[in-house]
Design an enzyme around this catalytic site. Structure first.
Site, PDB file in Angstrom:
ATOM      1  N   GLU A 186       0.918  -1.328  -0.020  1.00 51.17           N
ATOM      2  CA  GLU A 186       0.063   0.128  -0.027  1.00 51.17           C
ATOM      3  C   GLU A 186       0.836   1.263  -0.003  1.00 51.17           C
ATOM      4  O   GLU A 186       1.451   1.814   1.097  1.00 51.17           O
ATOM      5  CB  GLU A 186      -0.894  -0.049   1.322  1.00 51.17           C
ATOM      6  CG  GLU A 186      -1.903   1.151   1.244  1.00 51.17           C
ATOM      7  CD  GLU A 186      -2.764   1.364   2.322  1.00 51.17           C
ATOM      8  OE1 GLU A 186      -3.811   1.962   2.159  1.00 51.17           O
ATOM      9  OE2 GLU A 186      -2.600   0.543   3.507  1.00 51.17           O
ATOM     10  N   GLU A 286     -12.254   1.820   3.738  1.00 48.07           N
ATOM     11  CA  GLU A 286     -11.232   2.476   4.909  1.00 48.07           C
ATOM     12  C   GLU A 286     -11.411   3.996   5.001  1.00 48.07           C
ATOM     13  O   GLU A 286     -10.632   4.580   4.626  1.00 48.07           O
ATOM     14  CB  GLU A 286      -9.664   1.922   4.468  1.00 48.07           C
ATOM     15  CG  GLU A 286      -9.003   2.088   5.725  1.00 48.07           C
ATOM     16  CD  GLU A 286      -7.467   2.107   5.233  1.00 48.07           C
ATOM     17  OE1 GLU A 286      -6.591   1.426   6.299  1.00 48.07           O
ATOM     18  OE2 GLU A 286      -7.032   2.306   4.130  1.00 48.07           O
TER      19      GLU A 286
END
Length: 310
Positions: A186, A286
């Site tokens: 990420e 998220e």
């Protein structure tokens, strides 16, 4: 109280019938129990609906399913007891839900403990966490886990740091690949000291690791902040992307609360996935809720109904 009655009482208590549809939105059906499944595999996280479903995580999971969600992500899954991990996995299996990412990381991992240094102690700690993640994934039926290499080092050339990260990830992939598991790297926007910040950098690293167990997590909130032109960057890195996350900007809340055209992005992802035979992506939610309480949770669901595929 039966769950059906429980959900109806929530709807009445929040005055849901008076919540207006979003600007320029086609009115969606009213939120009643149960809701049809979303066309895309959106994945909420625990705590997102606790005002409506209560604090018990299994109750929250069932509520998510009733509202039409067919996936879950939980960054903190590795910190839960094996018993709870198993219970979550069994509940999702019964409901026909998929498990999204959880994070492979260290508790209070300081900046010096980055994979970019090539430090053997921290590499071994990372590999130990990968081995632990295999067992966690088995219990909760997960396939994907988030990996962040840490901060870059100002006293090392970037080429040396990149080689160090690639070597650690190759060793981690060798642990995960036999189990059909995938770490997703990420790139982040939280601070300028992070080693991994861009999708093209992540793409290059995944190509170098050369394993189905090492792919990209394309978090659209981070990427709109770091590089913009999201559909172009998605297309460039497409064959190494395995997972997406969502968050509008500014604010990092649900779609329709900021400047990002998520309806357009979701359509682009779905159409490109179909054209390239990539199947269905999990889209991790998220982000926070723009409005607190039960009303905010219902408005969040309404935002996803409007942003989902037509």
């Amino acid at each position: 109280m039966l769950r059906r009655e429980f959900t109806k009482s929530i709807m009445a208590g929040t005055g849901l019938a008076s919540i207006p549809t979003l600007t320029n939105a086609t009115p969606s059906q009213s939120l009643t129990n149960p809701q049809p499944a979303f066309k895309l595999k959106f994945a909420p996280h625990f705590g997102m609906f606790e005002n409506s479903a209560g604090k018990d995580e299994i109750d929250q999971l069932k509520f998510m399913h009733e509202m039409g969600f067919r996936a879950l992500e939980d960054n903190g899954m590795m910190g839960k007891s094996p018993e709870l991990q198993t219970k979550i996995g069994e509940t999702m299996a019964k409901l026909g839900m998929s498990m999204g990412v959880f994070v492979v990381g260290f508790d209070n991992w300081p900046p010096k403990s980055t994979l970019a240094t090539g430090n053997k102690e921290w590499r071994e700690k990372f590999l130990a966490k990968c081995r632990e993640a295999v067992e966690v994934a088995k219990r909760c039926n997960a396939k994907y886990m988030t990996v962040v290499p840490g901060n870059f080092q100002r006293d090392l050339p970037m080429g040396i740091q990149t080689a160090n990260v690639i070597e650690s990830l190759r060793q981690g992939a060798a642990i995960l690949e036999p189990h059909g598991l995938t770490m997703v790297l990420e790139p982040l926007s939280d601070n300028p000291d992070l080693f991994l910040r861009h999708s093209d950098q992540s793409y290059m690293i995944c190509k170098a690791v050369n394993s189905p167990a090492c792919k990209i997590l394309f978090d659209m909130w981070h990427m709109v902040r770091n590089e913009g032109r999201m559909t172009q960057h998605m297309d460039w890195a497409w064959d190494e992307i395995a997972y997406f996350q969502i968050g509008d900007e500014p604010g990092r809340n649900e779609p329709t609360t900021g400047e990002v055209n998520y309806k357009f992005l979701f359509k682009h992802i779905a159409e490109k996935a179909k054209a390239t035979n990539r199947g269905e992506f999990i889209l991790g939610m998220e982000h926070g809720n723009s409005i607190k309480g039960k009303e905010g949770e219902m408005k969040l669901i309404e935002a996803y109904r409007w942003s989902d595929l037509s």
